[in-house]
Design an enzyme around this catalytic site. Structure first.
Site, PDB file in Angstrom:
ATOM      1  N   SER A 187       0.938  -1.355   0.023  1.00 32.95           N
ATOM      2  CA  SER A 187      -0.167   0.112  -0.120  1.00 32.95           C
ATOM      3  C   SER A 187       0.945   1.291  -0.113  1.00 32.95           C
ATOM      4  CB  SER A 187      -0.889   0.095   1.280  1.00 32.95           C
ATOM      5  OG  SER A 187      -1.601   1.250   1.453  1.00 32.95           O
ATOM      6  N   TYR A 237      -1.509  -0.545  10.299  1.00 31.17           N
ATOM      7  CA  TYR A 237      -1.675  -0.790   8.971  1.00 31.17           C
ATOM      8  C   TYR A 237      -0.259  -0.611   8.226  1.00 31.17           C
ATOM      9  CZ  TYR A 237      -3.797  -0.840   4.315  1.00 31.17           C
ATOM     10  OH  TYR A 237      -3.951  -1.221   3.013  1.00 31.17           O
TER      11      TYR A 237
HETATM   12  P1  NDP Z   1     -11.669  -5.322   0.095  1.00 37.09           P
HETATM   13  O1  NDP Z   1     -12.227  -5.151   1.521  1.00 37.09           O
HETATM   14  O2  NDP Z   1     -12.831  -5.217  -1.024  1.00 37.09           O
HETATM   15  O3  NDP Z   1     -11.137  -6.637  -0.135  1.00 37.09           O
HETATM   16  C1  NDP Z   1     -10.335  -7.434   1.159  1.00 37.09           C
HETATM   17  C2  NDP Z   1     -10.311  -8.942   0.539  1.00 37.09           C
HETATM   18  O4  NDP Z   1      -9.790  -9.717   1.923  1.00 37.09           O
HETATM   19  C3  NDP Z   1     -11.788  -9.447   0.290  1.00 37.09           C
HETATM   20  O5  NDP Z   1     -11.843 -10.317  -0.386  1.00 37.09           O
HETATM   21  C4  NDP Z   1     -12.154 -10.266   1.684  1.00 37.09           C
HETATM   22  O6  NDP Z   1     -13.011 -11.222   1.841  1.00 37.09           O
HETATM   23  C5  NDP Z   1     -10.517 -10.551   2.110  1.00 37.09           C
HETATM   24  N1  NDP Z   1     -10.665 -11.283   3.496  1.00 37.09           N
HETATM   25  C6  NDP Z   1     -10.497 -10.219   4.779  1.00 37.09           C
HETATM   26  N2  NDP Z   1     -10.328 -11.072   5.771  1.00 37.09           N
HETATM   27  C7  NDP Z   1      -9.774 -12.244   5.490  1.00 37.09           C
HETATM   28  C8  NDP Z   1      -9.660 -13.525   6.124  1.00 37.09           C
HETATM   29  N3  NDP Z   1      -9.644 -13.520   7.266  1.00 37.09           N
HETATM   30  N4  NDP Z   1      -9.138 -14.515   5.490  1.00 37.09           N
HETATM   31  C9  NDP Z   1      -9.541 -14.592   3.934  1.00 37.09           C
HETATM   32  N5  NDP Z   1      -9.642 -13.499   3.174  1.00 37.09           N
HETATM   33  C10 NDP Z   1     -10.014 -12.237   3.948  1.00 37.09           C
HETATM   34  O7  NDP Z   1     -10.390  -4.297   0.189  1.00 37.09           O
HETATM   35  P2  NDP Z   1      -9.568  -3.930  -1.269  1.00 37.09           P
HETATM   36  O8  NDP Z   1      -9.718  -4.698  -2.463  1.00 37.09           O
HETATM   37  O9  NDP Z   1      -9.355  -2.458  -1.193  1.00 37.09           O
HETATM   38  O10 NDP Z   1      -8.339  -4.442  -0.615  1.00 37.09           O
HETATM   39  C11 NDP Z   1      -7.238  -5.461  -1.186  1.00 37.09           C
HETATM   40  C12 NDP Z   1      -5.731  -5.250  -0.572  1.00 37.09           C
HETATM   41  O11 NDP Z   1      -5.532  -4.022  -1.066  1.00 37.09           O
HETATM   42  C13 NDP Z   1      -5.545  -5.205   0.797  1.00 37.09           C
HETATM   43  O12 NDP Z   1      -4.405  -5.895   1.192  1.00 37.09           O
HETATM   44  C14 NDP Z   1      -5.673  -3.703   1.206  1.00 37.09           C
HETATM   45  O13 NDP Z   1      -4.562  -3.572   2.119  1.00 37.09           O
HETATM   46  C15 NDP Z   1      -4.837  -3.273  -0.129  1.00 37.09           C
HETATM   47  N6  NDP Z   1      -4.995  -1.900  -0.621  1.00 37.09           N
HETATM   48  C16 NDP Z   1      -6.249  -1.244  -0.787  1.00 37.09           C
HETATM   49  C17 NDP Z   1      -6.246  -0.037  -0.980  1.00 37.09           C
HETATM   50  C18 NDP Z   1      -7.540   0.614  -1.171  1.00 37.09           C
HETATM   51  O14 NDP Z   1      -7.431   2.178  -1.267  1.00 37.09           O
HETATM   52  N7  NDP Z   1      -8.625   0.141  -1.349  1.00 37.09           N
HETATM   53  C19 NDP Z   1      -5.047   0.882  -0.931  1.00 37.09           C
HETATM   54  C20 NDP Z   1      -3.781   0.367  -0.851  1.00 37.09           C
HETATM   55  C21 NDP Z   1      -3.856  -1.134  -0.336  1.00 37.09           C
HETATM   56  P3  NDP Z   1     -13.945 -11.922   2.777  1.00 37.09           P
HETATM   57  O15 NDP Z   1     -14.408 -10.895   3.680  1.00 37.09           O
HETATM   58  O16 NDP Z   1     -14.820 -12.727   1.936  1.00 37.09           O
HETATM   59  O17 NDP Z   1     -12.870 -13.035   3.723  1.00 37.09           O
END
Ligand code: NDP
Length: 253
Positions: free
Chosen positions: A149, A162
């Site tokens: 990130s 984070y």
């Molecule tokens: P989302 O919340 O849309 O996606 C997060 C994903 O992680 C979901 O598919 C969720 O699925 C999964 N997840 C959460 N907890 C668990 C768990 N315990 N086991 C397995 N899977 C899990 O957010 P983003 O798409 O934005 O996030 C994706 C990545 O991008 C993250 O690492 C985030 O830190 C990073 N990121 C995002 C930014 C943004 O602005 N959005 C900026 C920079 C980095 P489920 O709940 O079904 O388990």
């Protein structure tokens, strides 16, 4: 028709929404079979049917990656169902922003157990299979892409833990990159800026407001913009290694 990832198998964590879902679609479009890992089975099934409807192949592998056994099983299940593993995208992550003084330590534990521990368990189980895939695939290379990130570089009040998970991921990625060089496994990190996803839905109201103010007036990236970056990295020929990509929104400081 010939696609760059024909015959390859990818595992994408956090594939039930946001960046992970978009990345899974992108890799499938480029010819890869994809294992979709996250907790919400209904959402994984939706992503899988969408991919199937566009002529791709994806399987849902529901798993809570904070459970070390499930994290390992998810990798094994991918091998059992799809036969190999060429590409691992460590994308699952949560962001719980709050000041160190007012947070509950439980929120910190939740972030560390997914962004760090869960990622490590998946990676440890996957690497031997990536090495094997690199030695047997016509591409002569395998890929491990970690989603970091911009918050790993640009730290703000409230982002302490984070940012720690994401900047620590940078160190892990770089060490692993050097270790796996001779195995033809490329290790890279994509660092997104503000992307419009469900990530902020887990914030409490106060922090949500503050974080919205911070990005007010900025057009956020779309999940597909980050999927593009991942797609670019894993479709390079073997002589090219893109180590890092920092992709911010156009108007983001
Ligand atoms: P989302 O919340 O849309 O996606 C997060 C994903 O992680 C979901 O598919 C969720 O699925 C999964 N997840 C959460 N907890 C668990 C768990 N315990 N086991 C397995 N899977 C899990 O957010 P983003 O798409 O934005 O996030 C994706 C990545 O991008 C993250 O690492 C985030 O830190 C990073 N990121 C995002 C930014 C943004 O602005 N959005 C900026 C920079 C980095 P489920 O709940 O079904 O388990």
């Amino acid at each position: 028709s010939d696609q760059p990832l024909d015959g390859a198998v990818a595992l994408v964590t956090g594939a039930s929404s946001g960046i992970g879902a978009a990345t899974a679609r992108r890799l499938a479009r480029d010819g890869s079979a994809v294992a979709l890992v996250a907790r919400r089975r209904d959402r994984l099934d939706q992503v899988a049917s969408g991919i199937a409807a566009s002529g791709g192949h994806a399987v849902a592998v529901p798993a809570d990656l904070t459970d070390p056994e499930r994290a390992e099983d998810a990798v094994q299940e991918t091998l059992d169902r799809l036969g190999r593993l060429d590409i691992l995208v460590n994308n699952a992550g949560i962001m719980l922003l709050s000041s160190a003084l007012h947070t509950s330590v439980e929120e910190w534990d939740r972030m560390v157990s997914l962004n760090v521990t869960g990622l490590l368990h998946v990676t440890h189980a996957a690497v031997p299979h990536l090495i094997y895939a690199a030695s047997t695939s016509p591409r002569q290379v395998a890929d491990l892409v970690n989603i970091g990130s911009a918050a790993g570089r640009t730290v703000r009040p409230g982002s302490s833990v984070y940012s720690m998970t994401k900047s620590g991921l940078g160190a892990f990625t770089e060490s692993l990159r050097q270790e796996l060089l001779s195995e033809q496994v490329r290790v890279s990190m994509v660092e997104p800026g503000t992307v419009d996803t469900e990530l902020v839905d887990h914030l409490n109201e106060t922090v949500w407001d503050a974080s919205r103010r911070q990005v007010a007036g900025i057009e956020a990236l779309r999940p597909e913009d980050i999927a593009d970056a991942v797609g670019y990295i894993v479709t390079r020929e073997r002589r090219v290694a893109v180590n890092q990509m920092l992709v911010r929104a156009g108007d983001q400081t």
